[in-house]
Design a protein around this motif. Structure first.
Motif, PDB file in Angstrom:
ATOM      1  N   LEU A 136      -2.773   1.445  -0.292  1.00 40.32           N
ATOM      2  CA  LEU A 136      -3.058   1.519   1.140  1.00 40.32           C
ATOM      3  C   LEU A 136      -3.034   0.157   1.818  1.00 40.32           C
ATOM      4  O   LEU A 136      -2.938   0.070   3.034  1.00 40.32           O
ATOM      5  N   MET A 137      -3.114  -0.903   1.054  1.00 44.78           N
ATOM      6  CA  MET A 137      -3.080  -2.232   1.647  1.00 44.78           C
ATOM      7  C   MET A 137      -1.649  -2.713   1.906  1.00 44.78           C
ATOM      8  O   MET A 137      -1.438  -3.776   2.467  1.00 44.78           O
ATOM      9  N   LYS A 138      -0.661  -1.918   1.482  1.00 40.42           N
ATOM     10  CA  LYS A 138       0.737  -2.277   1.722  1.00 40.42           C
ATOM     11  C   LYS A 138       1.212  -1.629   3.022  1.00 40.42           C
ATOM     12  O   LYS A 138       1.010  -0.434   3.243  1.00 40.42           O
ATOM     13  N   ASN A 139       1.838  -2.432   3.865  1.00 38.76           N
ATOM     14  CA  ASN A 139       2.242  -1.949   5.183  1.00 38.76           C
ATOM     15  C   ASN A 139       3.238  -0.799   5.114  1.00 38.76           C
ATOM     16  O   ASN A 139       3.186   0.121   5.937  1.00 38.76           O
ATOM     17  N   ASP A 140       4.153  -0.826   4.134  1.00 40.15           N
ATOM     18  CA  ASP A 140       5.124   0.266   4.058  1.00 40.15           C
ATOM     19  C   ASP A 140       4.460   1.582   3.676  1.00 40.15           C
ATOM     20  O   ASP A 140       4.839   2.658   4.147  1.00 40.15           O
TER      21      ASP A 140
END
Length: 555
Positions: A136-140
């Motif tokens: 969830l911390m990845k923008n994609d």
């Protein structure tokens, strides 16, 4: 939904057969018992990577079969039909792994690549693992979740198509502009070659006709000599000729016919022969009268054929092919001559396709912003329920079309949170503690899962870091989700386990040096015992049993 799974010789499982129902099913057991083992096995049927270590020791192969009901799952049905793998209202996925590490995959009994199982599996099950908060911390990943929640599949399909059309046209334009200098040199050569062939002005099929005429004029003397000889032999010879001899023979046959009618037919034949000889003589005489020995024409033919031969050798073709070569070179020259106009037209096409891509991206961005506002409110409300009373959640959407246009549009997405009053909104991973991050992650997963069409959702220990009253709220959220879809939850929390419509218990035992894991469905009495164990540990008291009953009643 998942209806049944059969597992043979997978990891520490010898044999396991499980039936599943709708609603929320919780899976509990002692630490290390292998609570996630059925999910790991199921992952193989969904196309996960296989490994020889997955095969139970001392066994030749592991064999896992999962059966799904396709009722109301139109997406999966359509996928199976499109891939000619449909077989009624059920779908059976099977995976076999040998101890050497080789793997075979099957859909409804047909062997398929694991990639096809993976493609189909996306329409059957959505697995949320215990490390989902890290993704969830990845923008994609954040962008994917927002698009899933908003149901943007059609908009994304259009966006991807428009983007690829623009990229393809732009690449063609760049290649054309890059080759323009080389085209100029090629154009000059073509202009010289075409001018030379234009001056020749060769007609289609002209060369074979020139050859025939040249042959005739070159042999004109011999033709005249032989022709006069033929005429003399047939009719004009002073001493004797074919006509005279035929007439003598006809006279003799006339006398024979008077005496014997047997010769009538022969007389008719000689008469026809006489007519044929006379016509042949007239034809040869007429041709000889028209025969024109023209030295100048012959000289012209010699020169023209020599030119044709020279240019044919120059272009490495046969003389009869020179006309088509001329036409081809003219076409190539026309194409290069029009390259400037082509570049201009292609530039306009590139701009039109870029504007179409922008329009699709702007439509997608507008919808994202609308759904992001709704998601902001729902996740913030869920954070309040999960003991973050002052928490706020916000999806920041920003994008520069000229710099970030892609098949997904031009938006940059970032999940921002504030967990305490006065704290500014910051990126999810920078603000939240481990426990807070787990709760926020769970809230996001539960809320977005409600909009995903996948009929089965699996949560594998996503409640790590949660306890007390918050755990009870998490359990209620998952149970609420289970009212509309099939939910399976591997958990260690009694508050979550008690909220399940159904519960399964995982146990591990060792016999004769070998370890085996089993999973059993629990009835109400067994559930109370298991919940009491989760509440009180190894010692089960009247108090823990009473608390366990209260958990089931509250659920």
């Amino acid at each position: 939904m998942l209806a049944h799974i059969t597992i043979h010789n997978f990891a520490i499982v010898k044999t396991l057969e499980l039936d599943f129902q709708g609603g929320m099913t919780t899976i509990t057991g002692e630490t290390g018992a292998g609570k996630s083992i059925a999910i790991d096995a199921l992952g193989l049927c969904l196309g996960d990577r296989a490994d020889a270590a997955m095969v139970r020791p001392d066994e030749d192969k592991a064999d896992i079969t999962a059966t799904f009901s396709l009722k109301n799952n139109h997406t999966a049905r359509r996928w199976l039909e499109d891939n000619e793998l449909a077989d009624g209202d059920e779908c059976i996925l099977r995976r076999v792994i040998t101890k050497e590490g080789r793997s075979r995959a099957f859909i409804n009994g047909s062997p398929v690549p694991a990639s096809q199982q993976r493609a189909l599996g996306q329409n059957l099950i959505n697995i949320h693992g215990q490390h989902a908060h890290q993704l969830l911390m990845k923008n994609d990943e954040q962008l994917t979740l927002l698009d899933q929640y908003a149901g943007h599949q059609n908009l994304l399909t259009v966006m991807g198509k428009r983007y690829q059309e623009w990229r393809s046209a732009r690449n063609n334009l760049k290649q054309l502009e890059k080759n323009k200098e080389a085209f100029e040199a090629q154009k000059q050569l073509l202009e010289y070659q075409v001018k030379e062939l234009d001056e020749l002005a060769l007609e289609d099929n002209e060369y074979p006709e020139l050859e025939a005429e040249h042959k005739k004029l070159s042999n004109c003397g011999d033709i005249a000599t032989s022709g006069h000889t033929v005429i003399q032999t047939l009719s004009d010879g002073d001493e004797t000729n074919a006509m005279q001899l035929l007439q003598m023979a006809q006279q003799q046959l006339a006398d024979l016919c008077a005496m014997d009618n047997h010769f009538n037919e022969l007389a008719q034949m000689l008469e026809e022969a006489s007519i044929q000889v006379q016509e042949a003589s007239h034809e040869v005489t007429a041709y000889m009268d028209k025969l024109d020995m023209d030295p100048q024409r012959l000289m012209y033919l010699d020169e023209r054929m020599a030119t044709i031969m020279r240019l044919s050798r120059k272009h490495s073709v046969q003389p009869a092919e020179l006309y088509s070569t001329h036409q081809q070179l003219k076409s190539e020259l026309d194409a290069l001559t029009n390259s400037d106009q082509h570049i201009e037209a292609l530039s306009e096409d590139v701009e039109a396709k870029y504007q179409a891509s922008l329009t699709a991206a702007e439509k997608l961005s507008k919808s994202r912003k609308r759904y992001a506002k709704d998601l902001d409110k729902r996740i913030s409300a869920s954070m309040h329920q999960l003991s973050m009373e002052k928490g706020k959640f916000h999806i920041a959407i920003d994008g520069q079309p000229k710099n970030s246009l892609s098949p997904l549009g031009f938006d940059n997405i970032e999940f921002l949170v504030s967990t305490n009053p006065g704290q500014p909104m910051q990126a999810l991973g920078k603000v939240a503690s481990g426990g807070e991050l787990s709760r926020i992650s769970l809230a996001i997963q539960v809320i977005t899962a409600q909009k995903v069409e996948t009929p089965t959702l699996i949560f594998d220990e996503v409640d790590v870091g949660i306890s007390g009253p918050t755990a009870a709220i998490v359990g209620k959220l998952l149970r609420q989700l289970g009212e509309s879809t099939q939910v399976m939850c591997v958990t260690h929390l009694p508050q979550v386990a008690g909220c399940g419509h159904h519960q399964m218990f995982v146990a591990k035992e060792s016999r004769k040096g070998k370890t085996t894991t089993n999973m059993l469905p629990l009835d109400e009495g067994s559930r109370i015992q298991e919940l009491a164990r989760l509440l009180g540990g190894s010692e089960i008291t009247e108090h823990t049993l009473a608390n366990a009953k209260e958990l089931l009643i509250a659920a």
